[in-house]
Design a protein around this motif. Structure first.
Motif, short mmCIF file in Angstrom:
data_model
loop_
_atom_site.label_atom_id
_atom_site.label_comp_id
_atom_site.label_asym_id
_atom_site.label_seq_id
_atom_site.Cartn_x
_atom_site.Cartn_y
_atom_site.Cartn_z
N VAL A 1 47.28 42.52 39.75
CA VAL A 1 47.83 41.35 39.06
C VAL A 1 47.33 41.27 37.63
O VAL A 1 46.28 41.80 37.30
N ARG A 2 48.09 40.57 36.80
CA ARG A 2 47.64 40.29 35.43
C ARG A 2 46.59 39.19 35.42
O ARG A 2 45.65 39.22 34.64
N HIS A 26 40.62 36.80 51.77
CA HIS A 26 40.61 37.49 53.06
C HIS A 26 39.64 38.66 52.95
O HIS A 26 39.52 39.27 51.88
N GLU A 27 38.99 39.00 54.03
CA GLU A 27 38.03 40.11 54.00
C GLU A 27 38.70 41.45 53.70
O GLU A 27 38.04 42.38 53.23
N ASN A 28 40.00 41.57 53.96
CA ASN A 28 40.72 42.82 53.70
C ASN A 28 41.44 42.82 52.35
O ASN A 28 42.21 43.73 52.08
N LEU A 29 41.21 41.80 51.54
CA LEU A 29 41.92 41.68 50.26
C LEU A 29 41.00 42.01 49.08
O LEU A 29 39.90 41.47 48.96
N THR A 30 41.48 42.90 48.23
CA THR A 30 40.82 43.21 46.96
C THR A 30 41.81 42.86 45.86
O THR A 30 42.99 43.21 45.95
N VAL A 31 41.33 42.16 44.85
CA VAL A 31 42.18 41.80 43.72
C VAL A 31 41.76 42.64 42.51
O VAL A 31 40.58 42.67 42.16
#
Length: 90
Positions: A31-32, A41-46
């Motif tokens: 994302v910008r 969420h434990e499985n989410l990387t931004v």
């Protein structure tokens, strides 16, 4: 499976992000503006980046099994080549 979603803060991107996390997949949201990602969420990387920047895109894609584009144009209904340019980079 490890998935990266480009445009994860738009309407379609957010819906896909919710579905993939509900399916317990490892997901990277490219994302910008990271502050626009409303989910945790434990499985989410931004990852913050620019879809017009080849180096940002290449670095972000590394190590993923699949790439999904939910990118949109910032020009609304006006003619634009933004999506073509970003798709070529992806």
């Amino acid at each position: 499976m490890k998935l990266i979603i480009f445009g994860a803060t738009g309407g379609v991107g957010q819906a896909l992000l919710q579905q993939t996390l509900a399916a317990n997949l490892e997901v990277t949201a490219f994302v910008r503006t990271p502050a626009k990602v409303q989910l945790t969420h434990e499985n989410l990387t931004v990852v913050q980046g620019d879809a017009f920047n080849q180096a940002d895109v290449t670095a972000a894609i590394a190590g993923h099994d699949a790439v999904v584009s939910c990118l949109g144009s910032s020009n609304g209904m006006k003619p634009s080549t933004e999506l073509q340019e970003m798709t070529q980079i992806l």
